[in-house]
Design an enzyme around this catalytic site. Structure first.
Site, PDB file in Angstrom:
ATOM      1  N   ASP A  61       1.643 -98.568 -36.073  1.00  0.00           N
ATOM      2  CA  ASP A  61       2.370 -97.348 -36.380  1.00  0.00           C
ATOM      3  C   ASP A  61       1.378 -96.195 -36.494  1.00  0.00           C
ATOM      4  OD1 ASP A  61       4.476 -95.740 -37.222  1.00  0.00           O
ATOM      5  OD2 ASP A  61       3.965 -96.071 -39.308  1.00  0.00           O
ATOM      6  N   THR A  94       5.571 -91.241 -34.010  1.00  0.00           N
ATOM      7  CA  THR A  94       4.378 -90.756 -34.696  1.00  0.00           C
ATOM      8  C   THR A  94       3.171 -90.751 -33.767  1.00  0.00           C
ATOM      9  OG1 THR A  94       4.160 -92.980 -35.516  1.00  0.00           O
ATOM     10  CG2 THR A  94       5.054 -91.374 -37.001  1.00  0.00           C
ATOM     11  N   THR A  95       3.125 -91.723 -32.861  1.00  0.00           N
ATOM     12  CA  THR A  95       1.992 -91.767 -31.936  1.00  0.00           C
ATOM     13  C   THR A  95       2.164 -90.711 -30.855  1.00  0.00           C
ATOM     14  OG1 THR A  95       2.018 -94.136 -32.291  1.00  0.00           O
ATOM     15  CG2 THR A  95       0.552 -93.319 -30.606  1.00  0.00           C
ATOM     16  N   ASP A 387      10.845 -98.006 -39.253  1.00  0.00           N
ATOM     17  CA  ASP A 387      10.922 -97.035 -38.155  1.00  0.00           C
ATOM     18  C   ASP A 387      12.293 -97.095 -37.496  1.00  0.00           C
ATOM     19  OD1 ASP A 387       8.409 -96.248 -38.585  1.00  0.00           O
ATOM     20  OD2 ASP A 387       7.617 -96.733 -36.617  1.00  0.00           O
TER      21      ASP A 387
END
Length: 527
Positions: A61, A94-95, A387
């Site tokens: 994550d 998020t990445t 997530d």
């Protein structure tokens, strides 16, 4: 002392080119760090803390990785922040947000070197971002009306989110869990009422969703193991005062008998309290603090199940689920809201005994029990599931859906490219650069899967120049595939957030032309 010295010793400043250089380099390094975790074939990172116990985290994550880093570079901190906000806001992407921002800066660096003013670049990026958003809005699908289709959409989104995580092997199983849990919430984005319990042992496939509520506690001795139609009083009060606590209390007595009297008084007080509690007409009492043997006996005599030391989150959630309130005074029973449920019983999961409440008031609550080989696996599974839950609960509110697999980026890139051709002046270079940066996400997905990204992206671009194409990267076959047939979908909200956050962060870093680091305060020797 030279005249041009403005700052204290050891304070450093970097001006103009050097400042910009260092912020670009820092931001790109961060982006490259998490780049390899992007996409279904992304790899995980092991983070080892330098503290005691050298605890390690294995994660995929982006936000978790960046949160755990100690970073010195100021621009890199901005990237960490946007990934954190993305995690809080929508939970996933998020990445992507970091990778996109890093690519924007990489392109901006080339433009700055070509003597284009940062403000011009920012103006171009602004136009490009607006254009990209409108391109996405043209192509969203919304199946809110048709509940069957909407549920399918949710399943697809959950599977797409999970496919880049550790759960990808059993993603159908977990997607079903996540969708069921979120459908229960009936549109609220409060994930508090979904409880996740981690129990090592078994395999990830053994994880299940339970309708009721599970409290990680054992039932006291000599108390009923099973209660039907329970009335529950949830409390936060001290039940441990029937013995004189020697520490800190100073009582002068002239004989041992007096001590006994004091103890008797304390005991009487306790008994009174217990009777008050029993007077609420309950058959289950859950307390956040300790319950000593004496009141526990009293409860057992009255046939009441007393549970002590339920952890705080558990208790808050329990009150929420059973429809009760947490009470701390018991003088007027009519004002206390009791919780209700149909059945309380003890169940076994793995080695542990837990208390299971079923048939609770609010149908919204449920418990997901995760099983797995080790704690690290469980932690990562919980993060991945979290997530998925976040994205799903956001999608229930904003039901617009896009295809995944690099498709949205290509759609945006194509529109942005056309805008660049129409725009006169230097801004057009910046707009073109924006479109190149957008294509970095599908490129990275392909690279991580070990495919020939240059070849694939050019094929994709050609596909997208036909009208209304659904082409994206199919990582499994390693070719361009039809995303709609493969059922790869993403939530519009996630993509929108990624786009806007990345653009704004890149803009902020571009505006920097000087970095001043202040001198550390000296510690005086006080010896």
């Amino acid at each position: 002392m030279p005249a041009d010295r403005l700052f204290k010793d050891e304070a450093t400043e970097e001006k103009g080119e050097r400042a910009r250089m260092s912020s670009f380099v820092g931001a790109m390094a961060i982006a490259d760090l998490v780049k390899t975790t992007l996409g279904p074939k992304g790899m995980d990172k092991i983070l080892q803390s330098s503290g005691r116990g050298r605890s390690i985290t294995v994660t995929n994550d982006g936000a978790t990785i960046l949160k755990s880093l100690h970073i010195d570079n100021p621009a890199a901190k901005v990237l960490v922040d946007i990934s954190k906000v993305q995690d809080d806001e929508v939970g996933d992407g998020t990445t992507s947000v970091v990778v996109l921002c890093g690519e924007l800066l990489r392109e901006a660096e080339k433009l700055v070197n070509a003597k284009i003013h940062p403000m011009t670049i920012i103006a171009g990026f602004r136009m490009a971002a607006e254009c990209a958003l409108s391109a996405l809005l043209k192509r969203v699908m919304d199946n809110k009306e048709d509940s069957e289709k909407f549920k399918e959409d949710l399943m697809k989104i959950a599977m797409t989110t999970l496919s880049s995580k550790i759960l990808s092997q059993d993603k159908e199983h977990f997607a079903t869990l996540a969708v069921d849990a979120v459908m229960r919430l009936k549109g609220s984005t409060n994930l508090e009422s979904i409880q996740i319990i981690k129990k090592p042992g078994g395999s990830l496939k053994d994880s299940f969703l339970d309708e009721g509520f599970i409290l990680d506690k054992k039932i006291g001795i000599g108390q009923p193991k099973r209660i039907e139609n329970a009335n529950i009083l949830v409390a936060n009060t001290a039940m441990d005062t029937d013995k004189v606590k020697i520490y800190g209390a100073r009582v002068r007595v002239d004989s041992m008998a007096r001590v006994a009297q004091i103890e008797g008084a304390e005991k009487g007080k306790m008994k009174e309290k217990v009777e008050k509690i029993i007077g609420h007409g309950i058959n289950c009492f859950i307390n956040r603090q300790l319950i000593y043997n004496y009141p526990e006996e009293l409860f057992a005599d009255a046939g009441i199940l007393a549970i002590e030391h339920a952890d705080f989150e558990g208790i808050e959630r329990l009150a929420l689920v059973t429809g009760g309130e947490i009470a701390s005074t018991f003088d007027n029973p009519e004002s206390v809201k009791l919780g209700h449920c149909k059945l309380i019983e003890e169940i076994m999961i793995g080695e542990d005994k837990l208390i299971h409440f079923s048939g609770v008031e609010m149908g919204q609550a449920c418990t997901i029990v995760l099983r797995g080989a080790s704690f690290h696996v469980l932690d990562e599974a919980e993060r991945s599931l979290h997530d998925a839950l976040c994205v799903l609960s956001q999608t229930v509110v904003d039901s617009r859906v896009l295809l995944g697999g690099g498709w949205p980026e290509m759609v945006m890139a194509k529109e942005v490219d056309q805008l660049a051709r129409k725009t006169p002046g230097k801004r057009s270079h910046a707009i073109e650069a924006f479109s190149r940066a957008l294509q970095a996400i599908p490129t990275t997905i392909a690279d991580n899967a070990g495919l020939d990204s240059a070849e694939l992206i050019s094929q994709l671009r050609a596909e997208h120049h036909k009208e209304e194409s659904n082409a994206g990267i199919d990582v499994i076959t390693g070719a361009v595939g039809d995303m709609e047939k493969l059922g790869i979908s993403e939530a519009f909200k996630v993509k929108q957030n990624v786009l806007l956050s990345a653009t704004e962060a890149a803009e902020m870093i571009l505006r920097v032309d000087e970095i001043i680091t202040c001198a550390p305060r000296k510690r005086e020797d006080r010896m």
